[in-house]
Each structure stands twice: as structure tokens, then as C-alpha cells.
Design a protein around this motif. Structure first.
Motif, mmCIF file in Angstrom:
data_model
loop_
_atom_site.group_PDB
_atom_site.id
_atom_site.type_symbol
_atom_site.label_atom_id
_atom_site.label_comp_id
_atom_site.label_asym_id
_atom_site.label_seq_id
_atom_site.Cartn_x
_atom_site.Cartn_y
_atom_site.Cartn_z
ATOM 1 N N MET A 11 0.836 -1.202 0.000
ATOM 2 C CA MET A 11 0.000 0.000 0.000
ATOM 3 C C MET A 11 0.877 1.262 0.000
ATOM 4 O O MET A 11 1.962 1.281 0.594
ATOM 5 C CB MET A 11 -0.915 0.002 1.226
ATOM 6 C CG MET A 11 -1.847 -1.209 1.271
ATOM 7 S SD MET A 11 -2.876 -1.387 -0.208
ATOM 8 C CE MET A 11 -4.113 -0.160 0.109
ATOM 9 N N ALA A 12 0.374 2.325 -0.611
ATOM 10 C CA ALA A 12 1.116 3.584 -0.693
ATOM 11 C C ALA A 12 0.956 4.379 0.597
ATOM 12 O O ALA A 12 -0.018 4.207 1.327
ATOM 13 C CB ALA A 12 0.597 4.403 -1.863
ATOM 14 N N LYS B 281 0.613 8.213 2.124
ATOM 15 C CA LYS B 281 0.207 9.571 1.712
ATOM 16 C C LYS B 281 -0.525 9.594 0.376
ATOM 17 O O LYS B 281 -0.414 10.556 -0.368
ATOM 18 C CB LYS B 281 1.423 10.502 1.627
ATOM 19 C CG LYS B 281 2.143 10.694 2.943
ATOM 20 C CD LYS B 281 3.268 11.663 2.775
ATOM 21 C CE LYS B 281 3.996 11.861 4.100
ATOM 22 N NZ LYS B 281 5.215 12.604 3.986
ATOM 23 N N LYS B 282 -1.205 8.501 0.049
ATOM 24 C CA LYS B 282 -1.916 8.514 -1.228
ATOM 25 C C LYS B 282 -3.297 9.150 -1.078
ATOM 26 O O LYS B 282 -3.848 9.678 -2.035
ATOM 27 C CB LYS B 282 -2.051 7.091 -1.762
ATOM 28 C CG LYS B 282 -2.477 7.054 -3.209
ATOM 29 C CD LYS B 282 -2.233 5.707 -3.822
ATOM 30 C CE LYS B 282 -2.560 5.738 -5.296
ATOM 31 N NZ LYS B 282 -2.300 4.463 -5.920
ATOM 32 N N GLY B 283 -3.866 9.057 0.101
ATOM 33 C CA GLY B 283 -5.191 9.631 0.293
ATOM 34 C C GLY B 283 -5.603 9.501 1.741
ATOM 35 O O GLY B 283 -4.814 9.104 2.596
ATOM 36 N N GLN C 28 -7.250 8.171 5.140
ATOM 37 C CA GLN C 28 -7.396 6.834 5.701
ATOM 38 C C GLN C 28 -8.874 6.445 5.706
ATOM 39 O O GLN C 28 -9.719 7.227 6.144
ATOM 40 C CB GLN C 28 -6.864 6.829 7.121
ATOM 41 C CG GLN C 28 -6.751 5.453 7.694
ATOM 42 C CD GLN C 28 -6.023 5.493 9.018
ATOM 43 O OE1 GLN C 28 -5.152 6.317 9.238
ATOM 44 N NE2 GLN C 28 -6.404 4.610 9.914
ATOM 45 N N THR D 2 -4.433 2.890 3.816
ATOM 46 C CA THR D 2 -4.388 4.047 2.915
ATOM 47 C C THR D 2 -5.454 3.849 1.852
ATOM 48 O O THR D 2 -6.082 2.800 1.778
ATOM 49 C CB THR D 2 -3.033 4.178 2.196
ATOM 50 O OG1 THR D 2 -2.926 3.094 1.289
ATOM 51 C CG2 THR D 2 -1.871 4.181 3.141
ATOM 52 N N GLY E 282 -4.911 3.581 -1.313
ATOM 53 C CA GLY E 282 -4.536 2.928 -2.565
ATOM 54 C C GLY E 282 -3.194 2.235 -2.544
ATOM 55 O O GLY E 282 -2.369 2.480 -1.667
ATOM 56 N N VAL F 113 0.611 0.945 -3.976
ATOM 57 C CA VAL F 113 1.776 1.451 -4.704
ATOM 58 C C VAL F 113 1.585 1.092 -6.175
ATOM 59 O O VAL F 113 1.157 -0.017 -6.498
ATOM 60 C CB VAL F 113 3.067 0.783 -4.158
ATOM 61 C CG1 VAL F 113 4.240 0.960 -5.110
ATOM 62 C CG2 VAL F 113 3.407 1.322 -2.777
ATOM 63 N N VAL F 114 1.872 2.037 -7.048
ATOM 64 C CA VAL F 114 1.827 1.786 -8.497
ATOM 65 C C VAL F 114 3.258 1.946 -9.031
ATOM 66 O O VAL F 114 3.906 2.962 -8.787
ATOM 67 C CB VAL F 114 0.865 2.771 -9.200
ATOM 68 C CG1 VAL F 114 0.869 2.536 -10.710
ATOM 69 C CG2 VAL F 114 -0.551 2.617 -8.641
#
Ligand SMILES: O=C[C@H](O)[C@H](O)[C@H](O)COP(=O)(O)O
Length: 299
Positions: free
Chosen positions: A202-203, A205-207, A209, A222, A224, A226-227
Motif C-alpha cells: 500500500m502507498a 500519503k496517497k489519500g 485513511q 491508505t 490505494g 503502490v503503483v
């Protein structure tokens, strides 16, 4: 200077960096330990460049991670004269930025499919030089650039020097997957391949909680995953170290799952691994089984 180069922080150093210098000031021993690890990385990188990047080498692969900036720094120190005739092939976004910031020429592997030497970091290296890579989600491109090289060299600090994989790197083996297949691959890795604790990476600081029950507990940290630089997801699969007595077999099993793009197990690829030690020495392990302990490169 290295401080001007972007360094992807991973592992405990990244955590400390994010926690801020304030906490390090409170505990000077922690700060000293971190700088000790950084100097071990630099020692390994400088020594490997001195041994393997020669004036006749024109096409050079540059890996990813927090040790590789020291590789680029040492290459820059070889001087403009030798570097103006060279092209550097990156293994991802971070690596490309490093090359550009150092004012070196950047190239692509489709244009330069034969690379003289590639130097890259690793998350863990076993006694036969098999590696876990992909802590920074770059292992697909890293493997292509390593395979394209006549010589592939690994650089790391002493913490990565293991007898067996999955001993010192708790997240385990990174597996890059196409997004729509991740659920199927994750279930297969957990239930059929033998890594019941495998998780989707999981990323941070992607969005916002999102708490359960709106999200399943496993995905609630999180918003989203990790891409990767290639638009894929990453599964981290820890295995019992006994299972890693034959990492090539595990690699083959995982790679056969449809939806898997690449596995962060680099088996029988490295010609040598350089480990910087806390006492200023470098341990060099060679693919032919030899081990050397030498004084690190002058810095
Ligand atoms: O995807 C990232 C790479 O495989 C890195 O080379 C690996 O994570 C080692 O990174 P570091 O030098 O920061 O320990």
C-alpha cells in the motif's frame, strides 16, 4: 555532492528521515548508526565503481534505491573527459533523475540492448549471490537492465549480507502484477505458493485513511496501492528461509502465475556483491564462491 542528489529513502533510514532530524538529535546513537549505514553504502558503491567501471566502458546501467546515488557520485568523480563518451541506462524514474541531475547522458535499453556494466542495490543477498530486489518497486526494469549487462554488480551495506534469503528482509519477495489480476495472484501466492502472509503493497500519503468496515481491514491503511513506474501493483511475499534454499524454484513457480509481470528474485545473475562494513572494510563475494575482505575505496 551527494546531498544534491535525490535519494529514495527505504527501510529504517527512510523512517528516521520522515520522523525528522529532531528525534535523531534526541538520540545521537541513532543518528550515528544511520550515518554509519550511509557510509557503508558509500564504501560499497565507491569500491565497486573503482573495480568495475573502466574508461573503456561506454554503456552503463544504473540501478535504483538509496545506495545507487553513491554509484553515480563516484562515476561523476571519474571526470567529464571519460563521462562525455558514455551513456547511462536507468532502471526507473529515480535512477533517470539521478543521471540527469549529474549531467550525464541518458539512454534507453531498446537503443542500447547490450550494456557493459550494470551496478544496482539489493534488499538481501544470499551466499550464492541470489538477491531479493524490488523494495522500491523497480525490479522489472532492474532485471531487464541487469540481464542486458555483460557484468552485473550488486552494492549494499552490511545488513543485506545474508546466508539465506528471507532472513533479514521481513517484507519478503516483491511480485509485480497487472492490477486487474492482483486478487487472484495474491490468493494463489498465499494458498498455493506458500506465503500465507503475502500482502498488496500500500502507498503512503496517497489519500485519506478509510477505516473498516468501509474498507476491508487489510486495505484500510491508505486509499490505494503502490503503483510501479510501469503502472502495475506489487505484492510482498514473505517465505520461510528454508523455502529459499532454492530461490530459482520459487521464482519459477511465482512467474508461472498468469498476471505476474516480474518477481524480485534475481538468481544466478550477479558477478559480485560488494558489502560496505561499519569498520571501513568491504566484503566482496564473487559468483565463483571466493570472498575477499578489503579496505574500502578512498573517499
Ligand atoms: O526496487 C528497488 C531496488 O531493488 C533497490 O535496488 C533495492 O530496494 C535496494 O535499495 P537500497 O539501496 O535503498 O537498500
Amino acid at each position: 555532492m551527494i546531498s544534491s542528489l535525490p535519494v529514495r529513502g527505504v527501510g529504517e533510514e527512510a523512517g528516521l528521515a520522515e520522523a525528522g532530524v529532531a528525534s535523531m538529535k534526541k538520540d545521537p546513537q541513532v543518528a550515528q548508526k544511520v550515518s554509519g549505514i550511509e557510509s557503508s553504502k558509500r564504501l560499497a558503491a565507491y569500491t565497486a565503481v573503482d573495480h568495475h567501471i573502466k574508461p573503456e566502458h561506454r554503456v552503463i546501467g544504473i540501478g535504483s534505491g538509496s545506495t545507487v546515488p553513491y554509484v553515480v557520485e563516484r562515476i561523476v568523480q571519474q571526470g567529464q573527459e571519460v563521462n562525455k563518451g558514455r551513456v547511462f541506462i536507468p532502471t526507473g524514474f529515480q535512477s533517470r533523475q539521478l543521471i540527469l541531475n549529474a549531467k550525464l547522458s541518458v539512454g534507453d535499453v531498446d537503443e542500447y540492448p547490450s550494456i557493459d556494466v550494470t551496478i544496482d542495490g539489493a534488499d538481501e543477498v544470499d551466499s550464492s549471490l541470489n538477491c531479493i530486489k524490488g523494495g522500491g518497486a523497480c525490479h522489472l526494469r532492474e532485471k531487464v537492465i541487469a540481464e542486458a549487462a555483460k557484468t552485473f554488480i550488486v552494492v549494499a551495506d552490511y545488513r543485506k549480507n545474508s546466508q539465506s534469503l528471507c532472513t533479514n528482509y521481513p517484507p519478503g519477495v516483491p511480485i509485480e502484477v497487472v492490477p486487474f489480476a492482483y486478487g487472484k495472484v495474491l490468493t494463489a501466492v498465499q494458498k498455493s505458493i506458500g506465503s500465507p502472509k503475502a500482502t498488496l503493497r500500500m502507498a503512503i500519503k496517497k489519500g485519506e485513511q478509510i477505516p473498516p468496515p468501509l474498507m476491508t481491514p487489510a486495505l484500510s491503511l491508505t486509499a490505494g496501492p503502490v503503483v510501479t513506474d510501469n503502472g502495475h501493483f506489487v505484492i510482498d511475499a514473505p517465505f520461510e528461509p528454508e523455502r529459499m534454499q532454492d530461490p530459482s524454484a520459487v521464482l519459477r513457480q511465482i512467474k508461472l502465475l498468469t498476471g505476474v509481470v516480474e518477481v524480485g528474485l534475481f538468481c544466478n545473475m550477479a558477478k559480485a556483491a560488494y558489502f560496505g562494513n561499519e569498520d571501513g572494510t568491504v566484503t566482496i563475494r564473487h559468483a565463483d564462491g571466493r570472498t575477499e575482505e578489503i579496505s574500502g575505496a578512498q573517499q
